[in-house]
Design a protein around this motif. Structure first.
Motif, PDB file in Angstrom:
ATOM      1  N   ALA A 145      -2.424   0.678   5.582  1.00  0.00           N
ATOM      2  CA  ALA A 145      -2.816  -0.045   4.269  1.00  0.00           C
ATOM      3  C   ALA A 145      -3.305  -1.500   4.512  1.00  0.00           C
TER       4      ALA A 145
ATOM      5  N   ASN B  69       7.307   6.820   1.942  1.00  0.00           N
ATOM      6  CA  ASN B  69       8.228   6.279   2.679  1.00  0.00           C
ATOM      7  C   ASN B  69       9.273   5.292   1.886  1.00  0.00           C
TER       8      ASN B  69
ATOM      9  N   LEU C 160      -3.893   0.878  -6.778  1.00  0.00           N
ATOM     10  CA  LEU C 160      -4.221   2.218  -7.732  1.00  0.00           C
ATOM     11  C   LEU C 160      -3.272   2.163  -8.745  1.00  0.00           C
TER      12      LEU C 160
ATOM     13  N   HIS D 246      -6.987  -2.185   4.811  1.00  0.00           N
ATOM     14  CA  HIS D 246      -7.777  -2.205   3.628  1.00  0.00           C
ATOM     15  C   HIS D 246      -7.874  -3.425   2.847  1.00  0.00           C
ATOM     16  N   VAL D 247      -7.347  -4.690   3.315  1.00  0.00           N
ATOM     17  CA  VAL D 247      -7.592  -5.934   2.725  1.00  0.00           C
ATOM     18  C   VAL D 247      -9.028  -6.147   2.805  1.00  0.00           C
TER      19      VAL D 247
ATOM     20  N   GLY E  67       0.869  -1.538   0.022  1.00  0.00           N
ATOM     21  CA  GLY E  67      -0.028   0.090  -0.002  1.00  0.00           C
ATOM     22  C   GLY E  67       0.888   1.319   0.006  1.00  0.00           C
TER      23      GLY E  67
ATOM     24  N   ASP F 211       0.700  -1.361  -4.865  1.00  0.00           N
ATOM     25  CA  ASP F 211      -0.566  -0.395  -4.549  1.00  0.00           C
ATOM     26  C   ASP F 211      -1.887  -0.884  -5.662  1.00  0.00           C
TER      27      ASP F 211
ATOM     28  N   GLU G 199      -3.780  -8.122  -0.915  1.00  0.00           N
ATOM     29  CA  GLU G 199      -4.292  -9.873  -0.586  1.00  0.00           C
ATOM     30  C   GLU G 199      -3.805 -10.784  -1.947  1.00  0.00           C
TER      31      GLU G 199
HETATM   32  C1  LIG Z   1      -3.493   5.864   3.386  1.00  0.00           C
HETATM   33  S1  LIG Z   1      -2.642   5.478   1.888  1.00  0.00           S
HETATM   34  C2  LIG Z   1      -1.148   5.175   2.628  1.00  0.00           C
HETATM   35  C3  LIG Z   1      -0.029   5.336   1.395  1.00  0.00           C
HETATM   36  C4  LIG Z   1       1.461   5.115   2.049  1.00  0.00           C
HETATM   37  N1  LIG Z   1       1.668   3.695   2.752  1.00  0.00           N
HETATM   38  C5  LIG Z   1       1.914   6.213   2.948  1.00  0.00           C
HETATM   39  O1  LIG Z   1       2.091   6.161   3.976  1.00  0.00           O
HETATM   40  O2  LIG Z   1       1.947   7.403   2.087  1.00  0.00           O
HETATM   41  C6  LIG Z   1      -3.318   3.916   1.659  1.00  0.00           C
HETATM   42  C7  LIG Z   1      -2.803   3.252   0.377  1.00  0.00           C
HETATM   43  O3  LIG Z   1      -2.954   1.973   0.108  1.00  0.00           O
HETATM   44  C8  LIG Z   1      -3.536   1.924  -0.744  1.00  0.00           C
HETATM   45  N2  LIG Z   1      -4.530   0.698  -0.837  1.00  0.00           N
HETATM   46  C9  LIG Z   1      -5.880   0.481  -0.320  1.00  0.00           C
HETATM   47  N3  LIG Z   1      -6.276  -0.853  -0.232  1.00  0.00           N
HETATM   48  C10 LIG Z   1      -5.424  -1.497  -0.766  1.00  0.00           C
HETATM   49  C11 LIG Z   1      -5.361  -2.835  -1.042  1.00  0.00           C
HETATM   50  N4  LIG Z   1      -6.541  -3.646  -0.914  1.00  0.00           N
HETATM   51  N5  LIG Z   1      -4.178  -3.288  -1.789  1.00  0.00           N
HETATM   52  C12 LIG Z   1      -3.281  -2.485  -2.066  1.00  0.00           C
HETATM   53  N6  LIG Z   1      -3.270  -1.246  -1.830  1.00  0.00           N
HETATM   54  C13 LIG Z   1      -4.319  -0.659  -1.215  1.00  0.00           C
HETATM   55  C14 LIG Z   1      -4.381   2.956  -1.417  1.00  0.00           C
HETATM   56  O4  LIG Z   1      -4.470   2.922  -2.886  1.00  0.00           O
HETATM   57  C15 LIG Z   1      -3.396   3.898  -0.871  1.00  0.00           C
HETATM   58  O5  LIG Z   1      -2.402   4.343  -1.734  1.00  0.00           O
END
Ligand SMILES: C[S@@+](CC[C@H](N)C(=O)[O-])C[C@H]1O[C@@H](n2cnc3c(N)ncnc32)[C@H](O)[C@@H]1O
Length: 238
Positions: free
Chosen positions: A130, A65, A85, A133-134, A59, A83, A113
């Protein structure tokens, strides 16, 4: 969680992340993208002895980071950055180019996942806001086990996970369904982390209450969360 609810959360999250990723410059003051997470930076001195460092950022977003990590170990690291997206990975590569670390970054568009973590592959695995959000609680615990097995001996895990999340419509006080696929109580999350990483040496364990506002379509949402941080090192005999 129903399929409909999962799609609803993911559509809303996609919209809000795409909005900020397309309008905000990385490391520019004024948003959560303004600086890397200190807990992550604090780990880096522990890796300096290694000849080559393999890192996984789950994520990853647009590189908040992983880019500073790549700058620190520009001559001897690879970072797999996952990610969901396309836009996040596109911006990640642009930022990596800007910071001259493109060769260190391997962007992967995938859900966490569905990304298969191979056993004994990484010296450092991070997941900042991150893993919650699985798609389900079982996917969450499975991924934690994959993370544990995916670390090499003496590898370090750094997890920052929201728990006990509540969301309230600020306009009328209405309690909303949080936009989190996995929303564990902090006690349950702490127990799962302790069970999974029970043989690891704990380097940092904190629970911090946070409250902030987020704009969502027609309303402002007040979000309250207990942020759980775990940094732990795999022992040689694990
Ligand atoms: C709150 S942001 C944090 C991004 C990064 N870790 C940071 O600290 O800047 C959460 C990120 O997780 C990604 N994300 C959300 N659900 C996800 C999933 N199931 N699998 C992969 N990425 C995911 C989102 O697209 C987003 O870029």
């Amino acid at each position: 969680m129903t399929k409909e609810r999962l799609s609803e959360i993911r559509a809303a999250e996609k919209q809000s992340h795409e909005e900020i990723y397309s309008s905000t410059e990385l490391f520019k003051e004024g948003s959560w993208l303004q600086k890397p997470v200190k807990t992550v930076l604090d780990i880096l001195p522990l890796l300096t002895e290694k000849e080559y460092i393999n890192i996984l950022d789950l994520g990853c977003g647009i590189g908040r980071n992983c880019i500073p990590i790549a700058e620190t170990f520009i001559n001897n690291c690879n970072i797999d950055c996952v990610d969901i997206l396309d836009l996040a990975i596109e911006k990640l590569y642009q930022n990596a180019e800007l910071h001259k670390v493109k060769d260190n970054i391997n962007g992967i568009v995938s859900t966490i996942e569905d990304f298969d973590i191979k056993p004994c592959s990484y010296d450092l695995i991070i997941a900042v806001s991150a893993l919650e959000h699985v798609c389900s609680e079982s996917a969450f615990t499975e991924k934690l086990n994959e993370i544990k097995n995916g670390l090499k001996p003496e590898g370090i895990v750094c997890l920052i996970i929201n728990s006990n999340v509540t969301e309230t419509n600020k306009n009328n006080g209405e309690l909303l369904q949080p936009h989190f696929e996995v929303n564990l109580t902090s006690d349950k999350l702490t127990n799962i982390l302790n069970d999974t990483f029970n043989n690891f040496i704990k380097l940092k364990e904190t629970k911090i209450k946070q409250q902030y506002d987020i704009p969502r379509l027609d309303k402002t949402v007040s979000l309250s969360t207990d942020v759980i941080t775990l940094v732990a090192k795999k022992q040689n005999n694990n």
